[in-house]
Design a protein around this motif. Structure first.
Motif, PDB file in Angstrom:
ATOM      1  N   ASP A 132      10.047   7.545 -11.304  1.00 26.55           N
ATOM      2  CA  ASP A 132       9.595   8.788 -10.655  1.00 26.55           C
ATOM      3  C   ASP A 132       8.280   9.234 -11.286  1.00 26.55           C
ATOM      4  O   ASP A 132       8.246   9.559 -12.478  1.00 26.55           O
ATOM      5  N   TYR A 299       1.115   5.380 -11.342  1.00 23.48           N
ATOM      6  CA  TYR A 299       1.206   3.964 -10.957  1.00 23.48           C
ATOM      7  C   TYR A 299      -0.184   3.328 -10.962  1.00 23.48           C
ATOM      8  O   TYR A 299      -1.133   3.892 -10.424  1.00 23.48           O
ATOM      9  N   ARG A 325       5.892   0.594 -10.136  1.00 22.42           N
ATOM     10  CA  ARG A 325       7.129   1.075  -9.498  1.00 22.42           C
ATOM     11  C   ARG A 325       8.271   0.112  -9.810  1.00 22.42           C
ATOM     12  O   ARG A 325       8.028  -1.069 -10.039  1.00 22.42           O
TER      13      ARG A 325
END
Lengths: 326, 326
Positions: A132, A299, A325
């Motif tokens: 997350d 990311y 991810r």
């Protein structure tokens, strides 16, 4: 001497001896198959490993091979004990201010240490898998030492002799999970996912005069996306040295061989040195400008942590990780 | 199936299969040399271990030997991961009241879990070595499960299948070190010395209908100096079951094989069930009479923790420890 583990060979990897310049390596199955096996019998295996290291540096080993950092696990791929201190109070003061937490007076006289999770250590090129992006992913550049058996009630002076290996690491942290977790009163769990390690562990003699038996006096350099975040000197502003941290850890228990004892985020009071984590930089921004500017890791971001000797040669190799991810 | 480790054989002991009645055992070096090796390859070794177990129970193994509890290490003598929950909020409420700490509302919806130290697990007959009698030594009787590899982000339903073994343990605690340690904000370290384990780990099928996949519904009996301290039912008042605890632990990380997940001190709201630690009894005394009466453990005191099936047969064998000076 420099040692590490190949990912190949199973959950504990395969122990290899690495040349001083990190260019070549050799397997030592005849001495010890894994890093843990070497640490379990350190006094018996050290001489043989050192002899191999000398021959490797001299180019006298036919079975030596080129070292590929991407093939490396953490030097100790899974450990039985990971005790992380918070020995630079300059860091503790800033990050506590950032999350609105108090700085207890006891922290100035009694070392702060938490129990880390050690079953899934990450290698120097492993991705940081972030479920997350809103968890506030941060790096923390630290120094750590690795011990042999340390008895219950070891004194600070005695602790010095139990330091067998030294390394640097990225104590990956999830800042925005911390306030709720720490409010429950039992410390970190979800907010400290797996820690990543430098390519190699080194013996104290590799550090020359930068190591005084208790602290490592060299800058630790952290980059995010190629930009320098900081290079604080790990020998400065260290409020509790490694011998003191080990003695603290053994007050009520013994420590098994292969125990990793961390310094906590390296931090200098001189702000020109920069930071070893984003949270510190953010708090300094907040103090100086009234707002947080630097974002946490997202990311695709990359982290690089490394330490060089006074001649500019890498000591442990670089931790280079990318945020991905799941 | 029941499994454990002999102290003999090195730091990881020697894996043995134990008969259902805990009277005999047999080595299984041809299947797995240590408990960790078995857990690392559980799906490959389980059938062979079960076949050995069946033959042992049938008296068909010539190399079986009488089991001596004093020869046993902890079933997993050193572990890579020890996640201890505090899943009985009745316990959390009482001990927090005892040390004047608040009970955050979040504890009622989010499991409390701390990272335990796992490098020096104690066997079922090992002494509890106490350096200072003023540290407030206490027992904590708990249930624990042992997992295989558990991926990052495992759901509660998925977690059920990762529970491979179950046991009971004594989460040795130093009550009077806790307030100062917890005040520093990072949880337990010195106040949680080495944990002691029952003689054996058992597979879920050994528990019959008392195990529903997520909780163990039998009383856990604790004695101090031969006097019953309590026998709360571990299936009652469990606010977060083991599947929930495992899912909590994997929110931000994977778990390695041989991860031990503990329930925290078993505690029932029905006070007739008694307690699984002295601190609870002390707090109840304080509430009922205005003063603490029961002392913490002193040198020479003995602790016994055991669980029986509905037919009165011991399931895991007894933890029997004596408090001694270093």
């Amino acid at each position: 001497m420099k040692l590490t583990s190949l990912k190949d060979g199973g959950r504990d990897g395969t122990l290899i001896v690495v040349s001083r310049d990190l260019s070549t390596a050799v397997q030592v199955a005849n001495i010890a198959g894994t890093m843990q096996a070497a640490l379990d019998a350190w006094s018996e295996v050290e001489a043989g490993l050192r002899s191999t290291y000398d021959m490797l540096n001299d180019g006298r080993l036919e079975d030596a091979f080129a070292l590929d950092p991407a093939a490396l696990a953490a030097p100790l791929p899974r450990a039985y004990q990971w005790c992380d201190g918070s020995a630079y109070l300059s860091h503790a003061e800033l990050v506590r201010k950032a999350r609105g937490a108090e700085m207890p007076e006891s922290l100035y006289v009694d070392p702060l240490m938490y129990q880390g999770g050690s079953d899934t250590m990450q290698g120097p090129r492993d991705d940081i898998v972030l479920a997350d992006p809103d968890w506030g992913l941060d790096l923390e550049a630290e120094i750590a030492v690795i011990t042999d058996d340390v008895p219950l009630g070891t004194s600070v002076d005695q602790a010095v002799d139990h330091i067998k290996l030294i390394t640097i690491l990225n104590d990956v942290s999830l800042r925005l999970l911390m306030p709720a977790e720490l409010a429950k009163g039992f410390g970190f769990f979800q907010s400290k996912p797996s820690t990543a390690f430098a390519p190699v562990f080194v013996t104290p003699d590799e550090l020359g005069s930068a190591w005084n038996g208790r602290r490592l006096a060299l800058p630790i350099m952290s980059h995010v996306n190629g930009e320098l975040l900081g290079a604080p000197n790990a020998g400065d502003d260290l409020d509790f040295d490694f011998a003191t941290l080990i003695a603290h850890a053994t007050k009520t228990r013994s420590l098994g061989p292969g125990t990793i004892v961390g310094s906590g985020t390296v931090s200098n009071r001189n702000r020109l040195a920069g930071s070893s984590c984003l949270q510190e930089r953010r708090m300094i921004e907040k103090i100086e400008t009234g707002e947080f500017k630097t974002p946490f890791l997202q990311y695709g971001d990359t982290v690089r942590i490394e330490m060089f000797d006074p001649q500019g040669r890498t000591i442990f190799g670089a931790i280079e990780q990318k945020v991905v991810r799941p």
